[in-house]
Design an enzyme around this catalytic site. Structure first.
Site, PDB file in Angstrom:
ATOM      1  N   GLU A  52       7.060  19.897  14.538  1.00  0.00           N
ATOM      2  CA  GLU A  52       7.539  21.217  14.973  1.00  0.00           C
ATOM      3  C   GLU A  52       7.124  21.550  16.406  1.00  0.00           C
ATOM      4  O   GLU A  52       7.807  22.305  17.101  1.00  0.00           O
ATOM      5  CB  GLU A  52       7.051  22.302  14.011  1.00  0.00           C
ATOM      6  CG  GLU A  52       7.739  22.281  12.644  1.00  0.00           C
ATOM      7  CD  GLU A  52       7.075  21.344  11.651  1.00  0.00           C
ATOM      8  OE1 GLU A  52       6.180  20.555  12.059  1.00  0.00           O
ATOM      9  OE2 GLU A  52       7.441  21.382  10.463  1.00  0.00           O
ATOM     10  N   PHE A 114       1.735  28.231  -2.061  1.00  0.00           N
ATOM     11  CA  PHE A 114       1.922  26.934  -1.419  1.00  0.00           C
ATOM     12  C   PHE A 114       2.695  27.103  -0.101  1.00  0.00           C
ATOM     13  O   PHE A 114       3.721  27.764  -0.067  1.00  0.00           O
ATOM     14  CB  PHE A 114       2.687  25.992  -2.358  1.00  0.00           C
ATOM     15  CG  PHE A 114       2.969  24.657  -1.730  1.00  0.00           C
ATOM     16  CD1 PHE A 114       1.927  23.803  -1.386  1.00  0.00           C
ATOM     17  CD2 PHE A 114       4.271  24.261  -1.449  1.00  0.00           C
ATOM     18  CE1 PHE A 114       2.180  22.583  -0.780  1.00  0.00           C
ATOM     19  CE2 PHE A 114       4.526  23.040  -0.851  1.00  0.00           C
ATOM     20  CZ  PHE A 114       3.478  22.198  -0.517  1.00  0.00           C
ATOM     21  N   GLN A 115       2.176  26.528   0.932  1.00  0.00           N
ATOM     22  CA  GLN A 115       2.763  26.604   2.282  1.00  0.00           C
ATOM     23  C   GLN A 115       2.918  28.049   2.769  1.00  0.00           C
ATOM     24  O   GLN A 115       3.840  28.356   3.511  1.00  0.00           O
ATOM     25  CB  GLN A 115       4.083  25.839   2.364  1.00  0.00           C
ATOM     26  CG  GLN A 115       3.863  24.323   2.232  1.00  0.00           C
ATOM     27  CD  GLN A 115       5.053  23.494   2.665  1.00  0.00           C
ATOM     28  OE1 GLN A 115       6.195  23.913   2.534  1.00  0.00           O
ATOM     29  NE2 GLN A 115       4.787  22.300   3.172  1.00  0.00           N
ATOM     30  N   LYS A 164      11.785  33.649   1.718  1.00  0.00           N
ATOM     31  CA  LYS A 164      12.861  32.910   1.060  1.00  0.00           C
ATOM     32  C   LYS A 164      13.772  33.837   0.254  1.00  0.00           C
ATOM     33  O   LYS A 164      14.984  33.636   0.217  1.00  0.00           O
ATOM     34  CB  LYS A 164      12.247  31.840   0.141  1.00  0.00           C
ATOM     35  CG  LYS A 164      13.258  30.797  -0.321  1.00  0.00           C
ATOM     36  CD  LYS A 164      12.567  29.619  -1.005  1.00  0.00           C
ATOM     37  CE  LYS A 164      13.589  28.556  -1.381  1.00  0.00           C
ATOM     38  NZ  LYS A 164      12.954  27.383  -1.992  1.00  0.00           N
ATOM     39  N   MET A 486      -6.798  13.016  35.357  1.00  0.00           N
ATOM     40  CA  MET A 486      -7.318  14.257  35.929  1.00  0.00           C
ATOM     41  C   MET A 486      -8.733  14.531  35.405  1.00  0.00           C
ATOM     42  O   MET A 486      -9.599  14.996  36.144  1.00  0.00           O
ATOM     43  CB  MET A 486      -6.384  15.425  35.607  1.00  0.00           C
ATOM     44  CG  MET A 486      -6.640  16.653  36.446  1.00  0.00           C
ATOM     45  SD  MET A 486      -6.434  16.349  38.228  1.00  0.00           S
ATOM     46  CE  MET A 486      -4.747  16.884  38.494  1.00  0.00           C
TER      47      MET A 486
END
Lengths: 589, 184
Positions: A52, A114-115, A164, A486
């Site tokens: 993502e 969940f999630q 949802k 760097m």
């Protein structure tokens, strides 16, 4: 006219109504209704990413190169948390993003389902605004309001968190007009104050050592802003420098161009900033990479600051004439007012200033010692730039973060806005590869190159798979010095050359890696073969990983060390880096 | 220990704050929506501003507007930033610096529980009367007083109750409004 549809269908319909053509996303349990609605239409194309974070950077590249908002679609929980880096990056660099995150059903919110994660809580401080949609009735308004907020004023990312059950719910879809939107308090000021613009022009007319210091705001204000900037520069005859984010707004091929300013900016740009008598800041924010030591920053100048965000004014540096407004409108007004006051170029008055600038330019601060046996990173970028100039295609450059990014900013030159995509504010390693993918989606026929480092590029390497899947011929040009260059440079500078974890002991074989992904791999370590290898990369019709083996311990110079003013810049011929910074300077970053 | 390994004070070059800190009362008119308080408080913590006191309540039900009164202690430069950063929040309509804008009224309400018997009980009641504190609950061994006024008045009432059997105090935080006919 209201139309009955599900929440998921409303999301897609709103995207279509907003003119969205591409969405970068990754499905998951809570997002399935939206994905189902996505599946049943052809107007919006979905690009499946591999992580993502990649989706957010792709959307950033897409937005930065088109001027349109980038759209991201991710699932709840880890989908949302993985997007946080990209959202923060977009907030810091003022990139318009719409990030739709799915959420567990409203009945489960707060139950540690969940999630489940507190997406609006987590993203509150890394978005311009965010929404949790609890009722289907609010969804059409929120979808459209989100686009308005993301794209107007100082642009930024907006998160819409949709549970949802709201995605499944039936409701009336409508396209709200501006006056029915919830947030009536949100009305960015576009036009600059006429009296302030007049005063600014008067100050500019009397200037003897002026400089334009331009930033990403000019790019964000659209191509017309760059046109007005060019016109104003021509009328006034003033030198122009720019921040990292503003490169391309003013053509690098113009004789008035001074190069980038700041920590790794040119000698002439930084010295001119230090010694100027009138500074005209247009769409930049006095970032600490630019100002160096604040109490020694451009001590003798009167400062004009044009910014659309009122909170940028006097945040870091106090200015004499603040002008709040859109860069495009303010620049066009400045041009008009300037014309109304004079039609004579002030060539004579500015002559001593240009003479001074010429002596600074003669220092050749971007110079480096080339080699016949080892590819110097600066040389690699110069050759890449020369090769792309011969291409008939439009050229877009993205970068990761580190030495290669600064070398790219110094040695690759841009004559147009929206061609340069880099992570400036947040400094996100791993930005460049997915950003290149996003740019290529928006410009399928263009030449899109990610100038990368071997450390950064491994942070989002998996998006090569996305590039291969969608036949996006991005070129990943890796300056491979087997170091986090760097970090290594700073350790030389500040920490007695103790290289704590700043080198890579087990790098992948990038050629084989490219082939494993289904792309092409090219390796080059001989300066004599570089041009041919670059040509081979550019000729290949598909994604390429170019492993350019460069000098391992090259330093990125010039450099203004932290805590030092502009006139204490380190030049390339300085012998021993380790002796330059005092104890106090070591505490800074 | 080597000097270069000592913990650093700050990551950036910090110029020493030369301005004096001032106490200001800000009135913030916001859309009354979920999360608005978190946005305001989050802004203060993210940018390192100090909140002295904060009160929030819906004021115009029909327009779904809430008014937040926040007391901050900061330098004039930081105060300007606080105001601008608050105005940058999407649901914020207006921010007024009541302290800077001239005469304003500030009031606070406190509920104060005092327990005692005998002489101290009489003294408690005498002082409460002087402060115009209302008795809102009484038992044979305790009182709960309601006192309103400027924060300084409440401070002194609490200080006086301390030796007389002060049990606990709850304060609403500041409500403030400008004098004269003008509104926000």
């Amino acid at each position: 006219m209201a139309e009955k549809m599900t929440g998921a269908e409303m999301v897609i319909q709103a995207l279509i109504d907003q003119g969205v053509e591409h969405v970068f996303g990754y499905p998951g349990g809570a997002a399935l209704p939206i994905y189902d609605a996505m599946f049943q239409q052809d107007t919006v194309q979905h690009i499946l990413v591999r992580h993502e974070q990649g989706a957010t950077h792709m959307a950033e590249g897409y937005a930065r190169s088109t001027g349109k908002p980038g759209v991201v679609l991710v699932t709840s929980g880890p989908g949302a948390t993985n997007a946080v880096t990209g959202l923060t990056d977009a907030l810091m660099d003022s990139i318009p993003l719409i990030c739709i995150t799915a959420q567990v059903p409203t009945t489960l919110i707060g139950s540690d389902a969940f999630q489940e994660c507190d997406t609006v809580g987590i993203t509150r401080s890394c978005t311009k605004y965010n929404y949790l949609v609890k009722r289907i009735e609010d969804l059409p308004r929120i979808m459209h309001e989100a686009f308005l907020i993301a794209t107007t004023g100082r642009p930024g990312p907006v998160v819409i968190d949709i549970p949802k059950d709201v995605q499944f719910a039936l409701g009336d879809y409508y396209k709200p007009d501006l006056d029915t939107l919830r947030h009536q308090s949100y009305r960015p000021q576009m036009d600059g104050d006429a009296a302030a613009i007049e005063a600014a022009v008067d100050l500019m007319l009397k200037a003897e050592r002026p400089i334009f210091y331009t930033g990403g705001g000019v790019i964000n204000a659209g191509p017309a802003a760059s046109e007005h900037l060019r016109e104003l520069a021509e009328l006034t005859g003033f030198p122009v420098t720019s921040t990292l984010m503003g490169l391309g707004a003013f053509p690098a091929s113009n004789p008035q161009w001074m190069g980038m300013l700041g920590m790794h900016g040119t000698y002439e740009a930084n010295l001119a900033m230090h010694d100027c008598d009138v500074m005209i800041n247009i769409g930049a924010r006095f970032d600490d990479r630019i100002t160096g030591r604040i109490d020694a920053f451009s001590p003798g100048s009167r400062k004009i600051h044009v910014d659309i965000d009122p909170s940028s004014i006097n945040k870091v540096v106090n200015v004499d004439i603040p002008i709040i407004g859109d860069c495009e409108r303010v620049l066009s007004e400045m041009v008009r007012v300037w014309r109304s006051k004079t039609n004579q170029p002030r060539t004579e008055a500015l002559a001593p200033w240009w003479k001074q600038i010429a002596t600074w330019r003669a220092v050749n601060s971007l110079g480096y010692k080339n080699s016949e046996t080892i590819i110097k990173p600066q040389y690699a970028i110069e050759r890449l730039y020369q090769a792309t100039k011969k291409q008939a295609k439009e050229v877009y450059i993205t970068t990761e973060v580190g030495q290669h990014q600064m070398w790219a900013a110094q040695h690759f030159h841009f004559d147009q806005p929206n061609r340069w995509m880099t992570s400036g504010g947040l400094g996100t390693m791993g930005y460049g590869l997915p950003a290149a993918v996003g740019v290529q989606v928006a410009h399928p026929d263009a030449l899109v190159i990610d100038i990368a480092g071997e450390a950064s590029v491994q942070m989002t390497m998996q998006e090569m798979s996305t590039a291969v899947q969608y036949r996006l011929p991005v070129k990943i040009f890796i300056l491979n010095n087997e170091r986090m260059g760097m970090v290594r440079q700073w350790q030389d500078l500040l920490h007695g050359s103790r290289y704590a974890h700043s080198y890579s002991e087990s790098l992948p074989d990038f050629v084989k890696l490219a082939e494993a992904y289904g792309g092409k791999g090219i390796r080059c370590s001989n300066p004599a073969e570089l041009d041919a290898a670059i040509a081979e990369m550019l000729d290949y019709d598909g994604p390429v990983l170019f492993d350019c083996m460069v000098e391992k311990d090259e330093n990125c110079l010039p450099m203004i060390p932290s805590g030092k003013p502009h006139n204490e810049i380190i030049l390339p011929d300085t012998a021993n880096l380790g002796d330059i910074i005092d104890e106090k300077g070591r505490q800074l970053v | 220990m080597n000097a270069h390994l000592q913990p650093t004070g700050s990551a950036y070059f910090i110029t020493k704050e030369t301005q004096d800190q001032e106490r200001h009362t800000l009135s913030v008119l916001v859309d009354n929506e979920p999360g608005i308080l978190a946005r305001v408080v989050g802004l203060f913590s993210a940018r390192g501003y100090n909140i002295e006191s904060l009160t929030v309540s819906e004021t115009e039900h029909g327009r779904r507007l809430s008014r937040i009164t926040v007391v901050v202690i900061a330098t004039p430069k930081t105060l300007t930033q606080i105001k601008l950063q608050l105005e940058r929040l999407i649901p914020v309509h207006k921010v007024h610096d009541l302290t800077a804008e001239g005469a304003s009224l500030e009031r606070e309400l406190a509920l104060i529980k005092v327990a005692g018997s005998g002489d101290s009980r009489a003294e408690t009641l005498r002082l409460a009367d002087a402060f115009r504190a209302q008795i809102v609950d009484a038992t044979v061994e305790s009182f709960v007083f309601e006192v309103t006024g400027k924060p300084a008045k409440i401070d002194s009432f609490i200080a006086l109750m301390q030796p007389l059997g002060l049990v606990e105090v709850v304060r609403t935080g500041l409500a403030a409004i400008s004098r004269g006919p003008q509104g926000m």
